[in-house]
Write an enzyme that holds these catalytic residues in place. Structure first.
Site, PDB file in Angstrom:
ATOM      1  N   CYS A   1       0.832  -6.765 -12.904  1.00  0.00           N
ATOM      2  CA  CYS A   1      -0.560  -6.680 -12.430  1.00  0.00           C
ATOM      3  C   CYS A   1      -1.364  -7.947 -12.681  1.00  0.00           C
ATOM      4  CB  CYS A   1      -1.259  -5.492 -13.069  1.00  0.00           C
ATOM      5  SG  CYS A   1      -1.068  -5.386 -14.850  1.00  0.00           S
TER       6      CYS A   1
ATOM      7  N   HIS B   1      -8.643  -6.408 -14.234  1.00  0.00           N
ATOM      8  CA  HIS B   1      -8.164  -7.406 -15.184  1.00  0.00           C
ATOM      9  C   HIS B   1      -8.956  -8.695 -14.952  1.00  0.00           C
ATOM     10  CE1 HIS B   1      -5.213  -4.653 -16.392  1.00  0.00           C
ATOM     11  NE2 HIS B   1      -4.106  -5.195 -15.926  1.00  0.00           N
TER      12      HIS B   1
END
Lengths: 343, 343, 343, 343
Positions: free
Chosen positions: D144, D237
């Site tokens: 990710c 993120h």
């Protein structure tokens, strides 16, 4: 005075860790045995335990070897932070072997010969242990959120006779133990359901505030309607209360009644006893868990005011893993000894 | 169909921004004028505004010049996200100048000739505007947390006649606008007090559920006892309710009553109308604001069950800045037009 | 020993409150005067102050009357938690009047005759005050996040000679004071910018680690590249570091170097001095602010390891309002006295 | 056009649920088979699954029966959200049975004949599948946090030749799946360690940005130094980057280079392709995950500026479970078909 060796059942869990922490500087007890499930037994405590307290693991227990639940224990006094799923049988077995088991689990709370004890509130219930036929005894403390309801309602019920209670709670994630609530579930969220919690909150206070008749507890008769919610805070349970009473007094008098409340632990100056079991706040923005509960053994109450439907409404807050769990058990053990019972 | 130009009062604030966002794709209205305080007027919207929505500022308004509250406006319809401290006078002035003011502020809600309107609940109250003597009119929506109480209680009151309500709320920080609640105050905390909120929650629902008699609203007579708390979530108000009624029915029937509730906006298929004003959840872990309120115009209700003290208890949740604020105002404007009133 | 009366400038602010709290049990100092802006002066401290600490306001200061910044002060020693916007002039004025001003503000930090002091690191810089021509003196501590970088880099630079540093920080909301960061801005978010913070973090450590030559500080020559972020935590700044050095040693030796680091405050056993200025963690999941910073005066460092690009990488954490602000100032005052300077 | 039936491996997990959600309105694919572990197989999806998305479970899959991993599947195309612990064998087996497996697991990413594919960056790597000897094929997407690093670095590396990267990440709890990170661990905290994450972030981008030579990927040669942290946010993120390049250009040109970056999915107008793979923000307070990542398939970059140590520094953010996981896999499947490969 020589300190009494105690054992901690479920020593690696969240409540067990709080026992370890609170015992570090305790004048009467010291942590002699740490007991946990098979998965942990045989390991050093520091290796077996995913320590979640915000202080270091006390030096004294760091390298202690964790014992299994099937090993014989030498400590006369055991503090149980066992999960309710296993507490019933293990605690019973330890009592049969002669240990005094001071339990935070829900398993034995409602048994007729087991005190569900809050020393400020129902110290007389302690003598229920005399009906227990095992060489050892089991003494329990209440569910975490029940504790704060009971502490606040005890003086009200004694003086004014409560006739009904409505409670809506906002409970911290630490109440679910570790790992407990997934962060993905609770961040920026409210979970409006906690399994079995409302049932405990609707029944335990009535037993705690009940009266002893012929060595049986006759529960208080007022009904409690509870709604329990999980919110994204770490420590601290908060609840709103609506209370109706038989003999109403002005709000100011109720406030005085609460702030002047005091009981056996205060009279005996027990080590874990707070100066005041109930702290009354006047500022409408209080009590706030971030500011008022820091390792406190008191219930904090604020916003005491008249209610349009019943007599009073107010907000109550407290530290769920201190006064609501491990601290409550320590106080129970201190009261047991103060009352002259032996180990 | 030609879209109607509308103005947004308080366009740079939290509610104003939500108006801008919700209007972006509205079939009847388009954002023609943005109005804000002196500090912002004369600037491009994108410079004047600390945009807090999680989508981009709509292209159409980015470079629009913000007008001051003292400048004449051309839009016949104004949505007001003004702060209550200034809304009273400004909204009155705009109405005097002939504008239809659809207000989210609390200032005029309780005035006898101003509809406190939830089109699903009290569309008949809209005709109170005919008593207003100004060329323009003022129509208000309710306080954010009131909205969800009112939507859920409307069908209950109509069918079963509510006799009392207890409500304890857990409210998101967005309800306080921007900058609103300091992060240092609310992270890992509960603030058990929101100024003026309990007063609104105890009075507005009674007016909303009141009956029109000779062009006056006779408020519903049941008392409401409210306790309001701020918790660390971004959007979404949650509340626990205890409700007593005159004509009790089984819980299952109550549940059906709620899920089948429908009103004027549904019948008229108004653009902002939800399919169901009240969505009933069966899973005990629902409703959860993180999962159920996503820009929704419905109230979500769950955990409908019997109460030991009164008839029912349940949990209600909703999006406080959508259905609880800007979305409510849009629906009010749509209802106003659907009823044949002109601009 | 008689305790020295001290004054707190900006006593109602976040840093001022921390001064009040840390002074409560201080053996050398006691809080004699509380000074704040006009808005607060003349009020009782408890009324003037929106107390945000998680303990009660110390009994001793509760009913003390707050003085204005223009009133004459009697305390020889002043701790300044003034906002930088006003600190420059006020602190200078107090120094002119003969007070020793121990400042947490950034205003005077980079002036050539003002020590930017961390007693473990550059106690020799203290003698810069002898160049100050005012009757009183100004001594400053560093920016909050700078403190932890400097404490960790000091022994590394002294032994291995640092040639460059990369730092990326995750900073708590308490660093922005009160009300500071809006909850609506930071809940469930990261804000990748803190005004002026990177500039401070890129320059202050070089001055702190600089060498005194002819009564001037020659800054350390290594460049620092800083990126500062605000995250949704209450207290505790965390940063990742990449460090290149001239004289590399194995990671284990670096770790020993850090854990054995000790300075003037440790040697003199100053009251606010931590046992170890730098605590080295071996567990890869450490340091965690929730577990390691509890009112600590140390920097915590962990995950010391080799870096693919430069010599080392690691994580550093510390309590931004204790060691990073008020506690640092207290230690500076203690060092000032220990060095034989008078009041 | 007839939609292709697809199967989802690990359908009840966090990534599996995102697949289900993203497929609901997909024009090329529809969810035909849901596969999960033994514990779930045989149950209705709605019963097997602890649904964590903030929308309702799509009507179409609600009552679908979950299949076990050992049951034969009919869908030619499988999306794998399997846990890495089991993905290796199961994915291989499905490929042997002739399925095209589009995997989000890390198990096969670094195998020489498996494309680690980001269609905007290395669409040419897709032809590695031709070396796979099984009837079916395996195509993987990146970790990710790697995704956002790779998207941003791709145009920089192509034009300026990157020579080193420093990255420090702040990662959301959803990256750990469900239940994943305990709330008691992460509320008000930073965890400075994510198992195996730094290894992935230091190696995967080099493979992705590597060049194909004789049907093998020669990894890019620049070193990456990664430090990964978990913070208390739900989705998104964020990372700070320091980048050194061989051929430096002014910051403004770098910014243009990034905002003009475009690749195969944009050219082919693939359904899941974002208009711009990299969105450049000019406001220093951006990118913020709460505002910019809402189900976005782009990387957001901001604060592009010169660095005192290397050439550039900047902040990058993206949606870890959309572009960083399930959305990436969907785009890979779309690219596979657009390239003319068959099922």
């Amino acid at each position: 005075m020589k300190r009494i060796p105690v054992g901690i059942l479920g020593a690696t869990g969240a409540v067990g860790q709080k026992f370890v922490r609170l015992l570090e500087h305790h004048p009467q007890f010291f942590c002699a045995e740490l007991v946990a499930s098979e998965r942990s037994s045989g390991k050093r405590y520091t290796d077996a335990c995913n320590w979640i307290e915000d202080t270091d693991i006390p030096e004294q227990v760091r390298s202690m070897t964790v014992k299994g639940v099937d090993e014989p224990l030498e400590s006369p006094l055991l503090f149980s932070g066992l999960d309710s799923s296993v507490a019933r049988d293990f605690e019973r077995t330890y009592a049969e072997k002669g240990h005094i088991v001071i339990s935070n689990a829900s398993s034995h709370r409602m048994e007729s010969d087991v005190p569900l004890l809050i020393p400020e509130v129902n110290i007389d219930h302690l003598r229920l242990i005399e009906k227990q036929t095992t060489p050892g005894k089991i003494i329990t403390n209440s569910n975490c959120v029940t504790m704060f309801l009971a502490l606040v309602c005890a003086p009200i019920h004694r003086e004014l006779e409560i006739t009904s209670i409505y409670v809506s709670s906002m409970q911290a994630v630490s109440g679910a133990g570790f790992p407990g609530v997934a962060s993905l579930s609770i961040l920026d969220n409210v979970i409006p359901y906690i399994k079995n919690e409302e049932e405990k909150l609707e029944t335990e206070p009535r037993r705690i505030l009940g009266t002893l008749k012929e060595d049986r507890v006759v529960p208080a008769s007022f009904p409690i309607s509870a709604q329990c919610n999980r919110i994204p805070v770490i420590n601290g349970h908060v609840m709103t209360l609506n209370i109706s009473v038989k003999n109403s007094v002005p709000v100011e008098d109720l406030s005085t009644l609460l702030s002047e409340f005091s009981g056996y632990p205060q009279k005996q100056k027990l080590f874990s006893a707070p100066t005041s079991p109930v702290i009354v706040h006047k500022d409408p923005f209080s009590p706030q868990i971030r500011k008022c509960i820091s390792h406190s053994m008191s219930a904090s109450v604020g916003r005491i005011r008249s209610c349009s439907n019943v007599d009073y409404k107010m907000v109550v807050a407290g530290h769920n893993t201190v006064r609501g769990a491990a601290g409550a058990a320590l106080l129970n053990a201190e009261a047991y000894l103060a009352k002259g019972y032996t180990l």
